[in-house]
Design an enzyme around this catalytic site. Sequence first.
Site, PDB file in Angstrom:
ATOM      1  N   LYS A   1       0.825  -1.200   0.000  1.00 16.68           N
ATOM      2  CA  LYS A   1       0.000   0.000   0.000  1.00 16.68           C
ATOM      3  C   LYS A   1       0.860   1.250   0.000  1.00 16.68           C
ATOM      4  CE  LYS A   1      -3.797   2.303   2.222  1.00 16.68           C
ATOM      5  NZ  LYS A   1      -4.091   2.898   3.513  1.00 16.68           N
TER       6      LYS A   1
ATOM      7  N   ALA B   1      -0.992   8.004   2.106  1.00 18.40           N
ATOM      8  CA  ALA B   1      -0.632   9.408   1.991  1.00 18.40           C
ATOM      9  C   ALA B   1       0.672   9.681   2.719  1.00 18.40           C
ATOM     10  CB  ALA B   1      -1.734  10.258   2.589  1.00 18.40           C
TER      11      ALA B   1
ATOM     12  N   ASP C   1      -6.874   9.060  14.770  1.00 19.51           N
ATOM     13  CA  ASP C   1      -7.246   8.914  13.354  1.00 19.51           C
ATOM     14  C   ASP C   1      -8.201   7.738  13.190  1.00 19.51           C
ATOM     15  OD1 ASP C   1      -7.357   9.353  10.647  1.00 19.51           O
ATOM     16  OD2 ASP C   1      -5.408   8.448  10.206  1.00 19.51           O
TER      17      ASP C   1
END
Lengths: 213, 329
Positions: free
Chosen positions: A8, A11, A124
Site C-alpha cells: 500500500k 498518503a 485517526d
Amino acid sequence: MEKMTLIKKGAEAELYRITWMGRDSVLKRRIKKVYRNPDLDLYIRTTRTSLEAKLLSEARRLGVPTPIVYSIDLKNTEIIMSFIPGVPLKKIIPNMERKTLHETFSLVGSLVGRLHKGGIVHGDLTTSNMILKDGVLFLIDFGLGDHTFDLEARGVDIHLMRRALESSHHEVSKWAYDGFISGYEKIMGDEIKDILRRVNEIRRRGRYVEGGR
Amino acid sequence: MRKLYVMGIESTAHTFGCGIVSSNGEILSNLRSEYIPSSGGIHPREASQHHASKASTTIKQSLNEAALRLNELDAVAISLGPGLGPCLRTGATVARAIALMIKKPLIPVNHCVAHIEIGRLTTKEDDPLVAYVSGGNTIVSAYSDGRYRVFGETLDIALGNCLDAFARSLGLGHPGVPKLEALAERGKNFIPLPYVVKGQDVSYSGLLTMATRKIPESNPSDLSMSLLEVAYGMLAEVVERALAHTEKPSLLLTGGVARSPRLQRILKAVCDEHSARFHVVPPDLAGDNGAMIAWTGYLAFKEGISVPVESSYIRQRWRLDEVEVPWRR
C-alpha cells in the site's frame, strides 16, 4: 530482508510485505515529503514513528488487538510489525446487515473505550484503520495518537470517528455511530456523559453548524 | 432553446458582489466592492453598512457590463449563507427586492457550493477533490451520492483567518497573505511551531497563538516562513490523505487563499505524487464574487429549485454537506 512487496502507498507511508526473522511482516516507512520544509518533515516523521511504535505496544497491553512491533528504525523512520491477514472494515461495511454493523461498531467502541481508559487516544479513527480477521478487530495506524487522559482529546477522537462515518458511510452512519457509542459506554461508564457533551461542543465549534454556539 | 440569464448576489463577508451569467456558462459581468476595515479584522455591522451603500452602483454596473436590463433576467440567485448575519441580511434584502420587482424566482445558494461550482465550470474538471480555503473556511470536500461530503476541515479558525490575523500582528496591513508570503521569501531558519493534524482535520488556533507570541523574539522573515510552512503543510497533509482515500482523479483549489503561489506549488507537488491533475480557480473568481452565486443559482434553477421571498431566511451556519446538489446526479 530479502523480498519486499509494496502492498500500500498511503498518503503518509509506504507499506511493504516482508519476511522478518522468518515471520510474515509489514514494513511501514514514512516517506519524505518534498513539499515540506526539511526540518519540519524530519521532525514529523521521526516523532510519529516513535510514537506509533510505543502506542501499538501499549494498546496491546490494554487488551486492544494491534500488530506486534518487531523492530523500529528511527533514522529511516521505519517500523517492522506483524502482518494481519484480514480485511479493512471500510471494504466490508457496504455489505453488512444493520445488526452486524451495530455489533461490529459496538466492538470498535469498546476497543476505543479501553484505549481512552488506559490514557491513549488514537487520533485517526477511520474505517481504513480497523482490520477484521476471524472476528477479531485490530486497530492500526497510531501515528496521530497521543498519551492523554484529556477530555478534549477524547472528544476529538469520537468526533473524528463520527465524521469519518458521515463522509465515507453516510447511508449507514447513524447505525454505526449508535453501535459505537453503546460499546464505548460499556467501558467508560458514567464518564461518557462529559465526553459526549464535549463531542457536541467540538462539533459546534467547527465552522458553520446549525444550532449555534 | 433561448439563453437564460441569472444574476447572483454575494454578501457573506467582506465583499458585496453582483455577477451575471448565461445558461451556457458565460460570465457576462462580475462586479465587486470590498469592505476594508480601517484597523483590525472584519466588523460585521460596518461591513453590512458598506454593502448597503455600494449595492446599488455595483448592481447597475453589473447590468451595464452585461448589456442587460433588469427585466431581461430569468432569476435572481442569493448567497443565503454561511456567513455573517448583518452582511447576509443586506444582500438578501437587495436580492428579494429585485426578485419581487421583476417577478422572477429567487434562488437560494450556499456560498461554499458556489466556490466549488465556479471552479468546476472554469477548470472543466467534472469530479475533483476540492480544497476550499478562504478567510472563513478551510474544507476538503468531494462529491458523493447527491452532496458535497466534508472529508476534512478546520476544527477552529480558517487558514485565511490565521494568516491574516498574524499579518496584522506584524503590522503588514491589507491584503495580508501576499505581504506575508513576500516577507517569508527571505526566511532562512525554521522556527518550530505547533503542527496540529487530527485525523483528517486541522487546527490553526494554537499555531496562530504561538506564532504571535514569538513575534518579539524572532526574525520576522523566519517566523513568517515557518508559519506558512506549517500552515500550508498541515493542509497539504489532509489533502493528500483525502486524495489517497477518495481516489479522485484531480484536485481543485478554490477560495480566496487559492491565489497563493506558494500554496499552489505545494498542492501541485502533492498531486504529482498521486498522479492527480491539479487545477486552480482563476484569480478573479477565487475570492468571494457574485458570478459564482449566479452560476450555482442557474444550476439550481434548472433543477426547479427556488425559494419564496417570505421564507428566504439567511442561514449563518449553513454547512456545505447539508445541501442537496441534484445537478450532479
